[in-house]
Motif scaffolding. Structure first.
Motif, mmCIF file in Angstrom:
data_model
loop_
_atom_site.group_PDB
_atom_site.id
_atom_site.type_symbol
_atom_site.label_atom_id
_atom_site.label_comp_id
_atom_site.label_asym_id
_atom_site.label_seq_id
_atom_site.Cartn_x
_atom_site.Cartn_y
_atom_site.Cartn_z
ATOM 1 N N ASN A 231 0.816 -1.211 0.000
ATOM 2 C CA ASN A 231 0.000 0.000 0.000
ATOM 3 C C ASN A 231 0.850 1.262 0.000
ATOM 4 O OD1 ASN A 231 -2.348 -1.355 -0.114
ATOM 5 N ND2 ASN A 231 -2.775 -1.279 2.092
ATOM 6 N N MET A 232 1.886 1.216 0.799
ATOM 7 C CA MET A 232 2.774 2.375 0.915
ATOM 8 C C MET A 232 3.384 2.699 -0.441
ATOM 9 S SD MET A 232 3.786 4.381 3.219
ATOM 10 C CE MET A 232 5.050 5.599 3.484
ATOM 11 N N ALA A 233 3.858 1.652 -1.114
ATOM 12 C CA ALA A 233 4.503 1.863 -2.407
ATOM 13 C C ALA A 233 3.504 2.376 -3.438
ATOM 14 C CB ALA A 233 5.143 0.567 -2.887
ATOM 15 N N LYS A 234 2.256 1.848 -3.371
ATOM 16 C CA LYS A 234 1.230 2.309 -4.308
ATOM 17 C C LYS A 234 0.955 3.794 -4.114
ATOM 18 C CE LYS A 234 -1.480 -1.842 -5.211
ATOM 19 N NZ LYS A 234 -2.747 -2.517 -4.976
ATOM 20 N N ALA A 235 0.835 4.215 -2.859
ATOM 21 C CA ALA A 235 0.546 5.617 -2.573
ATOM 22 C C ALA A 235 1.690 6.494 -3.073
ATOM 23 C CB ALA A 235 0.331 5.813 -1.072
ATOM 24 N N LEU A 236 2.919 6.058 -2.809
ATOM 25 C CA LEU A 236 4.084 6.839 -3.238
ATOM 26 C C LEU A 236 4.165 6.915 -4.754
ATOM 27 C CD1 LEU A 236 7.040 5.947 -0.865
ATOM 28 C CD2 LEU A 236 6.156 8.218 -1.435
ATOM 29 N N PHE A 237 3.950 5.737 -5.367
ATOM 30 C CA PHE A 237 4.027 5.658 -6.825
ATOM 31 C C PHE A 237 3.010 6.614 -7.472
ATOM 32 C CE2 PHE A 237 2.304 3.834 -10.743
ATOM 33 C CZ PHE A 237 3.459 3.742 -11.511
ATOM 34 N N GLY A 238 1.774 6.549 -6.955
ATOM 35 C CA GLY A 238 0.732 7.416 -7.503
ATOM 36 C C GLY A 238 1.067 8.881 -7.336
ATOM 37 N N ALA A 239 1.588 9.211 -6.154
ATOM 38 C CA ALA A 239 1.942 10.611 -5.900
ATOM 39 C C ALA A 239 2.994 11.069 -6.895
ATOM 40 C CB ALA A 239 2.441 10.767 -4.469
ATOM 41 N N ILE A 240 3.932 10.164 -7.187
ATOM 42 C CA ILE A 240 4.993 10.527 -8.137
ATOM 43 C C ILE A 240 4.417 10.703 -9.543
ATOM 44 C CG2 ILE A 240 7.081 9.675 -9.278
ATOM 45 C CD1 ILE A 240 7.758 8.332 -6.548
ATOM 46 N N VAL A 241 3.518 9.787 -9.924
ATOM 47 C CA VAL A 241 2.939 9.890 -11.274
ATOM 48 C C VAL A 241 2.130 11.178 -11.420
ATOM 49 C CG1 VAL A 241 1.301 8.863 -12.889
ATOM 50 C CG2 VAL A 241 2.891 7.409 -11.652
ATOM 51 N N VAL A 242 1.236 11.437 -10.440
ATOM 52 C CA VAL A 242 0.401 12.639 -10.541
ATOM 53 C C VAL A 242 1.257 13.892 -10.430
ATOM 54 C CG1 VAL A 242 -1.483 13.911 -9.483
ATOM 55 C CG2 VAL A 242 -1.648 11.442 -9.705
ATOM 56 N N GLY A 243 2.179 13.860 -9.457
ATOM 57 C CA GLY A 243 3.085 15.001 -9.316
ATOM 58 C C GLY A 243 3.909 15.202 -10.575
ATOM 59 N N GLY A 244 4.393 14.068 -11.115
ATOM 60 C CA GLY A 244 5.200 14.152 -12.335
ATOM 61 C C GLY A 244 4.407 14.705 -13.498
ATOM 62 N N TYR A 245 3.116 14.334 -13.571
ATOM 63 C CA TYR A 245 2.262 14.856 -14.638
ATOM 64 C C TYR A 245 2.200 16.375 -14.565
ATOM 65 C CZ TYR A 245 -2.050 16.279 -16.962
ATOM 66 O OH TYR A 245 -2.961 16.930 -17.736
ATOM 67 N N TYR A 246 1.991 16.877 -13.348
ATOM 68 C CA TYR A 246 1.873 18.332 -13.219
ATOM 69 C C TYR A 246 3.222 19.015 -13.455
ATOM 70 C CZ TYR A 246 -3.017 18.531 -11.942
ATOM 71 O OH TYR A 246 -4.377 18.471 -11.991
ATOM 72 N N LEU A 247 4.304 18.383 -13.026
ATOM 73 C CA LEU A 247 5.627 18.999 -13.215
ATOM 74 C C LEU A 247 6.036 18.993 -14.682
ATOM 75 C CD1 LEU A 247 7.763 17.828 -10.177
ATOM 76 C CD2 LEU A 247 7.036 20.140 -10.765
ATOM 77 N N LEU A 248 5.986 17.786 -15.294
ATOM 78 C CA LEU A 248 6.383 17.687 -16.697
ATOM 79 C C LEU A 248 5.418 18.456 -17.591
ATOM 80 C CD1 LEU A 248 7.524 13.985 -17.101
ATOM 81 C CD2 LEU A 248 8.917 16.057 -17.120
ATOM 82 N N GLY A 249 4.101 18.292 -17.290
ATOM 83 C CA GLY A 249 3.088 19.025 -18.052
ATOM 84 C C GLY A 249 3.311 20.522 -17.916
ATOM 85 N N GLY A 250 3.607 20.930 -16.680
ATOM 86 C CA GLY A 250 3.858 22.348 -16.447
ATOM 87 C C GLY A 250 5.032 22.839 -17.269
ATOM 88 N N PHE A 251 6.064 22.010 -17.347
ATOM 89 C CA PHE A 251 7.230 22.398 -18.134
ATOM 90 C C PHE A 251 6.875 22.488 -19.619
ATOM 91 C CE2 PHE A 251 11.108 21.505 -20.517
ATOM 92 C CZ PHE A 251 11.875 22.571 -20.069
ATOM 93 N N LEU A 252 6.070 21.529 -20.069
ATOM 94 C CA LEU A 252 5.643 21.536 -21.469
ATOM 95 C C LEU A 252 4.833 22.803 -21.775
ATOM 96 C CD1 LEU A 252 5.562 19.748 -24.064
ATOM 97 C CD2 LEU A 252 3.307 19.009 -23.288
#
Lengths: 309, 308
Positions: A231-252
């Motif tokens: 569960n811990m890894a799933k929560a972390l993974f999701g946070a990274i994916v969503v966070g990454g979407y906003y970061l990379l998307g923001g850069f784009l």
């Protein structure tokens, strides 16, 4: 092809407004496009001819120096308002005589309607429930739509195109609005009205509504594909994916703005730009999530004990 | 005449007085009647007329302006507007049509209220009664329903036009915000009315709609962090909306009161602000002269130049 089914859906009294909305929207988009096109041509002409730009009255309608610039409201505006009132009244009368407001059986909590549909203007939100949990589709997204609409005047720093139809001077803002209004709002309503049948399943227009149809779809969560189990890894993974979407998307978004909308970007403050970025990415997240579900059967991206995205 | 006779004879009998009055009447009344008829030939000169209408009706520029300015309902308009601002292709007239539909809805809505009790026992029967027994009841309900749908479409198209013409830009940012709130209230007005017939359609639509409220983050019992904050089906935001944990009698009453009193009042106040701001922000946004790229960063045009 089940014509009766199609007719039943299209002629359901509460669906008639949407049937009417489609040609209305087409007509008004055409009307706006025609004027925007004419204005864009005039702008191009004036941009190329500085002398003409100084003397031209800057509208596509004729104007001669002797003409009065203003007209009296009485009668020139009031007669239009009066006519509009009469026409609307006539339309409403004819509509009310020919089509009865729906009335089903008395409310019965023990007999669930299938499909149970919200009023047509909220069907876009109900359609979003397929792709998002209710707290996003029913609460967060509507709030974001309202807040997003309200901040538009404060984040659109482009001074051009105020008070006239144009496309070339406001490609980004008009394109975004058309995408949000026509694709994400109206098209979702049309899907919710005409396509969704019993069990909120997808029935093409003309396909018979089969109340016993079952679809066996195995939906997966994104962490499962990567073999993440705890569960811990799933929560972390999701946070990274969503966070990454906003970061990379923001850069784009930043690099696109810098390149293709340099003037607008220069006018924007950091706050204006970050709000634009965030709202834009959130809006685009909806079709992206839809794509994830429809193409790869992915249900959740981010799983935590408290909420799922 | 009577006075003269009095002076000559000193004493006059009752019969003489009556005779004298009759003589006088024969002259006075036709004269006054003639005067009256003459007066009626031009009713605009009567005291009643001039007390209502404060200006003449001759077709002069002054009277055209006064016709708008001295009328409480019309004075929302300026006396004069830009010659192009009356072009339908630009304005689409959707704001005005939406307001007109709101008036129709208020009118038909008040009439419907005479025949409707917001209680579980009677609501559905009242609608049946309205459809089958009340004179013109069916068309009344139909008009209310279809006008509501049209109003939703009207608001959307109005907003669409305002966006496409960039009319939310300076100095009209605030009024755009009022407009967004009015959009929300229009949808809420329509939604609260949906439950009132108390039929399956309304019941399940409102059930679907309010079920989302229990997923509200923090404030709903099924929403993220809701249960951690002590939310249950009996104290969360959905309970507040429905006045209970299910769509039942209290929900019907609540939606009736929001529909007929609460939201119309709030929406009316916002409409007053909206219309007033249209004038204060310089009238309808255009059609304005087109602006060129080179002029973009120069001093922006004020409300006066951009508007009327």
């Amino acid at each position: 092809m089940d014509w009766r089914q199609l007719w039943e859906i299209c002629s359901a009294p509460d669906n008639v407004p949407i049937v009417g909305l489609i040609p209305l929207l087409c007509f008004y988009i055409y009307l706006a496009w025609k004027q925007a096109h004419a204005n864009d041509q005039l702008i191009a002409q004036l941009e190329g001819d500085a002398a003409l730009a100084k003397t031209h009255h800057r509208k596509t309608w004729p104007f001669k120096p002797g003409w009065q610039k203003e007209v009296h409201v009485w009668p020139f505006l009031l007669r239009i308002e009066f006519l509009a009132a009469i026409i609307v009244t006539i339309i409403l009368m004819v509509w009310s005589i020919t089509l009865n407001a729906p009335l089903e059986e008395p409310a019965n909590p023990n007999l669930t309607m299938n499909p149970a549909k919200a009023p047509w203007y909220f069907l876009g939100l109900q359609e979003m429930l397929v792709y998002f949990d209710p707290w996003i589709a029913g609460v967060v997204m509507p709030t974001m739509i309202i807040v997003g609409l309200m901040v538009i005047p404060y984040i659109d720093t482009n001074p051009l195109g105020s008070g006239y139809y144009t496309w070339k001077q406001r490609k980004f803002s008009i394109g975004t609005f058309l995408f949000g209004f026509i694709i994400l709002w109206v098209a979702m309503i049309i899907i919710g009205t005409f396509i969704r049948g019993p069990g909120w399943q997808w029935f093409w227009p003309g396909q018979t509504w089969d109340h016993n149809r079952l679809i066996y779809e195995v939906n997966r969560d994104l962490p499962d594909i990567f073999g993440i189990t705890s569960n811990m890894a799933k929560a972390l993974f999701g946070a990274i994916v969503v966070g990454g979407y906003y970061l990379l998307g923001g850069f784009l978004v930043y690099s696109l703005f810098r390149r293709y909308m340099a003037k607008d970007f220069k006018r924007m403050s950091l706050l204006q730009f970050s709000i634009t970025q965030f709202l834009l990415l959130t809006m685009v997240a909806l079709p992206l999530k839809m794509g994830l579900r429809l193409l790869w059967h992915i249900k959740y991206v981010w799983i935590t004990p408290w909420f799922n995205v | 005449m009577a006075d003269e006779n009095n002076g000559k004879n000193g004493k006059v009998g009752l019969v003489d007085r009556v005779k004298d009055d009759i003589q006088a009447m024969k002259v006075d009344i036709p004269a006054k009647a003639k005067e009256q008829i003459e007066g009626l030939k031009d009713p605009t000169k009567t005291q009643v007329y001039t007390s209502i209408f404060r200006h003449k009706h001759d077709d002069t520029p002054r009277n055209r302006a006064l016709g708008v300015l001295s009328n409480v309902f019309l004075h929302l308009h300026p006396a004069k507007i830009n010659r192009d601002a009356v072009r339908y292709s630009y304005t689409w007239g959707m704001g005005g049509i939406t307001f007109f539909l709101f008036i129709i809805l208020t009118y038909t809505g008040v009439l419907l209220m005479f025949y409707y009790h917001p209680s579980k026992v009677q609501a559905f029967r009242d609608v049946l009664y309205l459809e089958h027994d009340v004179p013109f009841g069916k068309i009344l309900r139909n008009m209310h329903r279809w006008a509501a749908h049209l109003m939703v479409i009207g608001v959307w198209l109005h907003m669409f036009r305002v966006f496409l013409t960039g009319s939310y830009k300076k100095p009209r940012e605030f009024n755009w915000n009022i407009g967004v709130l009015l959009l929300v209230f229009t949808l809420l007005l329509s939604f609260t009315g949906y439950l009132l017939p108390d039929d399956q359609l309304g019941f399940w639509a409102v059930t679907v709609g309010t079920n989302m409220a229990r997923a509200t983050p923090l404030l709903g019992h099924e929403g993220p962090f809701g249960s951690m904050l002590g939310m249950t089906p009996y104290n969360d935001v959905r309970f507040g909306l429905l006045g209970g944990s299910i769509v039942d009698a209290n929900a019907l009453l609540r939606s009736y009161i929001w529909h007929c009193i609460g939201i119309p009042i709030v929406a009316s106040i916002l409409m007053i602000v909206h219309f007033w701001r249209v004038r204060k922000d310089g009238g309808i946004s255009g059609p304005a002269p087109v602006m060129l790229e080179a002029e973009a960063d120069k001093q922006r045009r004020g409300p006066k130049a951009a508007g009327e």
